[in-house]
Design a protein around this motif. Structure first.
Motif, PDB file in Angstrom:
ATOM      1  N   ALA A  25      21.931  -8.418 -83.389  1.00  0.00           N
ATOM      2  CA  ALA A  25      23.224  -9.009 -83.075  1.00  0.00           C
ATOM      3  C   ALA A  25      23.059 -10.142 -82.068  1.00  0.00           C
ATOM      4  CB  ALA A  25      24.163  -7.947 -82.519  1.00  0.00           C
ATOM      5  N   PRO A  26      23.733 -11.258 -82.291  1.00  0.00           N
ATOM      6  CA  PRO A  26      23.638 -12.355 -81.319  1.00  0.00           C
ATOM      7  C   PRO A  26      24.348 -11.984 -80.018  1.00  0.00           C
ATOM      8  CG  PRO A  26      25.317 -12.841 -82.950  1.00  0.00           C
ATOM      9  CD  PRO A  26      24.636 -11.576 -83.405  1.00  0.00           C
ATOM     10  N   THR A  27      23.954 -12.658 -78.949  1.00  0.00           N
ATOM     11  CA  THR A  27      24.557 -12.437 -77.637  1.00  0.00           C
ATOM     12  C   THR A  27      25.294 -13.688 -77.197  1.00  0.00           C
ATOM     13  OG1 THR A  27      22.845 -10.869 -76.954  1.00  0.00           O
ATOM     14  CG2 THR A  27      24.077 -11.953 -75.198  1.00  0.00           C
ATOM     15  N   VAL A  28      26.438 -13.479 -76.563  1.00  0.00           N
ATOM     16  CA  VAL A  28      27.185 -14.557 -75.919  1.00  0.00           C
ATOM     17  C   VAL A  28      27.392 -14.169 -74.466  1.00  0.00           C
ATOM     18  CG1 VAL A  28      29.361 -15.814 -75.818  1.00  0.00           C
ATOM     19  CG2 VAL A  28      28.374 -15.244 -78.033  1.00  0.00           C
ATOM     20  N   ALA A  77      33.439 -20.156 -80.601  1.00  0.00           N
ATOM     21  CA  ALA A  77      32.197 -19.460 -80.276  1.00  0.00           C
ATOM     22  C   ALA A  77      31.427 -19.090 -81.536  1.00  0.00           C
ATOM     23  CB  ALA A  77      32.494 -18.220 -79.440  1.00  0.00           C
ATOM     24  N   ARG A  78      32.128 -18.633 -82.557  1.00  0.00           N
ATOM     25  CA  ARG A  78      31.443 -18.292 -83.816  1.00  0.00           C
ATOM     26  C   ARG A  78      30.794 -19.527 -84.432  1.00  0.00           C
ATOM     27  NH1 ARG A  78      36.115 -15.054 -84.589  1.00  0.00           N
ATOM     28  NH2 ARG A  78      37.005 -16.627 -85.981  1.00  0.00           N
ATOM     29  N   GLU A  79      31.488 -20.655 -84.379  1.00  0.00           N
ATOM     30  CA  GLU A  79      30.909 -21.890 -84.907  1.00  0.00           C
ATOM     31  C   GLU A  79      29.665 -22.295 -84.114  1.00  0.00           C
ATOM     32  OE1 GLU A  79      34.120 -24.643 -84.698  1.00  0.00           O
ATOM     33  OE2 GLU A  79      35.251 -23.714 -86.342  1.00  0.00           O
ATOM     34  N   GLU A  80      29.724 -22.129 -82.800  1.00  0.00           N
ATOM     35  CA  GLU A  80      28.570 -22.481 -81.969  1.00  0.00           C
ATOM     36  C   GLU A  80      27.411 -21.514 -82.198  1.00  0.00           C
ATOM     37  OE1 GLU A  80      28.383 -25.368 -80.174  1.00  0.00           O
ATOM     38  OE2 GLU A  80      30.247 -25.674 -81.302  1.00  0.00           O
ATOM     39  N   LEU A  81      27.708 -20.247 -82.412  1.00  0.00           N
ATOM     40  CA  LEU A  81      26.652 -19.287 -82.737  1.00  0.00           C
ATOM     41  C   LEU A  81      25.975 -19.647 -84.048  1.00  0.00           C
ATOM     42  CD1 LEU A  81      28.275 -15.865 -81.771  1.00  0.00           C
ATOM     43  CD2 LEU A  81      26.229 -16.860 -80.744  1.00  0.00           C
ATOM     44  N   GLU A  82      26.764 -20.038 -85.008  1.00  0.00           N
ATOM     45  CA  GLU A  82      26.176 -20.436 -86.308  1.00  0.00           C
ATOM     46  C   GLU A  82      25.303 -21.682 -86.118  1.00  0.00           C
ATOM     47  OE1 GLU A  82      27.571 -21.645 -90.854  1.00  0.00           O
ATOM     48  OE2 GLU A  82      29.058 -20.958 -89.381  1.00  0.00           O
ATOM     49  N   ALA A  83      25.782 -22.639 -85.332  1.00  0.00           N
ATOM     50  CA  ALA A  83      24.983 -23.840 -85.099  1.00  0.00           C
ATOM     51  C   ALA A  83      23.704 -23.524 -84.337  1.00  0.00           C
ATOM     52  CB  ALA A  83      25.824 -24.867 -84.329  1.00  0.00           C
ATOM     53  N   ALA A  84      23.765 -22.499 -83.487  1.00  0.00           N
ATOM     54  CA  ALA A  84      22.596 -22.153 -82.670  1.00  0.00           C
ATOM     55  C   ALA A  84      21.481 -21.527 -83.489  1.00  0.00           C
ATOM     56  CB  ALA A  84      23.013 -21.207 -81.543  1.00  0.00           C
ATOM     57  N   PRO A 128      28.038  -4.316 -79.959  1.00  0.00           N
ATOM     58  CA  PRO A 128      28.602  -4.015 -81.278  1.00  0.00           C
ATOM     59  C   PRO A 128      28.412  -2.543 -81.628  1.00  0.00           C
ATOM     60  CG  PRO A 128      27.271  -6.002 -81.357  1.00  0.00           C
ATOM     61  CD  PRO A 128      27.028  -5.372 -80.019  1.00  0.00           C
ATOM     62  N   SER A 129      29.441  -1.923 -82.156  1.00  0.00           N
ATOM     63  CA  SER A 129      29.367  -0.492 -82.470  1.00  0.00           C
ATOM     64  C   SER A 129      28.383  -0.185 -83.578  1.00  0.00           C
ATOM     65  CB  SER A 129      30.765   0.023 -82.851  1.00  0.00           C
ATOM     66  OG  SER A 129      31.631  -0.073 -81.751  1.00  0.00           O
ATOM     67  N   ASP A 130      28.051  -1.186 -84.406  1.00  0.00           N
ATOM     68  CA  ASP A 130      27.135  -0.921 -85.519  1.00  0.00           C
ATOM     69  C   ASP A 130      25.672  -0.895 -85.078  1.00  0.00           C
ATOM     70  OD1 ASP A 130      26.590  -3.588 -85.036  1.00  0.00           O
ATOM     71  OD2 ASP A 130      27.431  -4.311 -86.913  1.00  0.00           O
ATOM     72  N   ALA A 131      25.436  -1.114 -83.762  1.00  0.00           N
ATOM     73  CA  ALA A 131      24.088  -0.999 -83.187  1.00  0.00           C
ATOM     74  C   ALA A 131      23.075  -1.901 -83.878  1.00  0.00           C
ATOM     75  CB  ALA A 131      23.611   0.453 -83.235  1.00  0.00           C
ATOM     76  N   ASP A 132      23.490  -3.084 -84.258  1.00  0.00           N
ATOM     77  CA  ASP A 132      22.605  -4.048 -84.900  1.00  0.00           C
ATOM     78  C   ASP A 132      21.673  -4.652 -83.859  1.00  0.00           C
ATOM     79  OD1 ASP A 132      21.344  -6.037 -86.285  1.00  0.00           O
ATOM     80  OD2 ASP A 132      23.166  -7.107 -86.866  1.00  0.00           O
ATOM     81  N   LEU A 181      35.174 -11.159 -81.715  1.00  0.00           N
ATOM     82  CA  LEU A 181      33.758 -11.436 -81.968  1.00  0.00           C
ATOM     83  C   LEU A 181      33.060 -10.165 -82.462  1.00  0.00           C
ATOM     84  CD1 LEU A 181      32.907 -13.691 -78.889  1.00  0.00           C
ATOM     85  CD2 LEU A 181      33.216 -14.422 -81.272  1.00  0.00           C
ATOM     86  N   PRO A 182      33.494  -9.616 -83.582  1.00  0.00           N
ATOM     87  CA  PRO A 182      32.808  -8.426 -84.100  1.00  0.00           C
ATOM     88  C   PRO A 182      31.360  -8.743 -84.422  1.00  0.00           C
ATOM     89  CG  PRO A 182      34.248  -9.379 -85.772  1.00  0.00           C
ATOM     90  CD  PRO A 182      34.562 -10.086 -84.491  1.00  0.00           C
ATOM     91  N   GLY A 183      30.493  -7.768 -84.159  1.00  0.00           N
ATOM     92  CA  GLY A 183      29.079  -7.963 -84.445  1.00  0.00           C
ATOM     93  C   GLY A 183      28.341  -8.792 -83.427  1.00  0.00           C
ATOM     94  N   VAL A 184      29.009  -9.137 -82.319  1.00  0.00           N
ATOM     95  CA  VAL A 184      28.405  -9.974 -81.279  1.00  0.00           C
ATOM     96  C   VAL A 184      28.357  -9.184 -79.976  1.00  0.00           C
ATOM     97  CG1 VAL A 184      28.630 -12.095 -79.922  1.00  0.00           C
ATOM     98  CG2 VAL A 184      29.232 -12.097 -82.354  1.00  0.00           C
TER      99      VAL A 184
END
Length: 310
Positions: free
Chosen positions: A36-39, A297-304, A29-33, A59-62
């Protein structure tokens, strides 16, 4: 739009594995968080990490990590056997190199089978599984030779691996005639295909993946022990997306409805959705298909974010 333009910084890395160096692409992610979650995204049998830019864009922010599996792309110099277990162990080494302890794994086609085996061999590294048109056993007749098995599943996709091309232009023209990409041709697809072409050493070019590697993996995927053992011990939350058209844009796709019903009965823990309007390629390598996969993928990241006891 490239993945970088959509808010990621792209880099390539090489990681030592048994037999050589595993190549991978990483979109940060360009915001260097730092949080940030990884996929981890895993491509199909003759593909490469550049199958994924459409999904990455969505998948911004991922952070997205995508290997060239051994024998493919710039990992085609790795020596030694392939097979689902070897690929799974390579992925664990890639996660080690990047300091990723646990991640959502998204696998497409053969990459979905590899992902299931990764979850079995290295369960602590996987939070959840998102399988895209793969990962559960295919409906193939018993008793086929290796060549018959490869031809029956992959058809012209396998035949292409023995072809030679004068250069990128001829290779792209070959693919423009492919029924799966009728109306779905994009600059991202051209970059993916150009990356696949390598010098054959005698004045022509060939696909990076060898027929022998594809045959070995196809045989292991459909007749080996790694996948049945992994499915028998499946403990991770698992979601499967299937589509109604196959590698040649033909119905009913890799999973005919009757066979799919049997699989879902056999593996009741797998959450399934059938998504109309796509074939085996365009569910990942088209803007509309990537919308579906990225949303899942976003839904699965949230569930994770809620820990699951294994």
């Amino acid at each position: 739009m490239s993945a970088t333009e959509a808010g990621h910084r792209y880099r390539e890395i090489d990681v030592p594995v048994d037999g050589g160096m595993l190549h991978a692409g990483v979109w940060e992610p360009s915001d260097a968080d730092a949080d940030a979650p990884t996929v981890l995204v895993v491509h199909g049998v003759t593909a490469s990490h550049l199958a994924w830019p459409f999904v990455v864009e969505r998948l911004p922010g991922v952070r997205v990590v995508a290997p060239d599996l051994r024998g493919r792309g710039r990992s085609n110099g790795i020596v030694g056997p392939a097979g689902m277990a070897a690929h799974a162990d390579d992925l664990a080494a890639l996660l080690d190199a990047l300091g990723v302890q646990r991640t959502l794994v998204v696998g497409h086609s053969m990459g979905a089978f590899v992902s299931v085996v990764l979850a079995h061999r290295h369960p602590e590294r996987v939070s959840r599984l998102l399988l895209v048109d793969g990962g559960l056993p295919l409906d193939v007749p018993a008793g086929l030779s290796t060549d018959e098995l490869v031809a029956g599943i992959l058809g012209p996709t396998a035949a292409r691996l023995s072809m030679r091309f004068a250069g990128t232009g001829e290779y792209l023209d070959f693919w423009r005639r492919h029924p799966a990409f009728d109306g779905a041709w994009t600059p991202e697809l051209e970059r993916y295909l150009a990356y696949d072409l390598v010098d054959d050493g005698v004045g022509a070019f060939r696909p990076a993946t060898s027929y022998a590697t594809t045959a070995d993996d196809t045989l292991d995927m459909n007749g080996g022990t790694a996948l049945p053992e992994a499915l028998a011990g499946l403990r991770h939350p698992t979601r499967l997306i299937t589509v109604p058209r196959g590698l040649q844009n033909e119905p009913p796709g890799l999973y005919a409805p009757a066979h799919l019903d049997q699989l879902l009965t056999a593996y009741p823990g797998v959450e399934h959705e059938r998504v109309d309007g796509f074939n085996h390629y365009t569910i990942v390598m088209s803007p509309a298909g990537a919308d579906v996969v990225a949303a899942a993928a976003r839904e699965e990241l949230e569930a994770a974010t809620t820990p699951t006891r294994l």
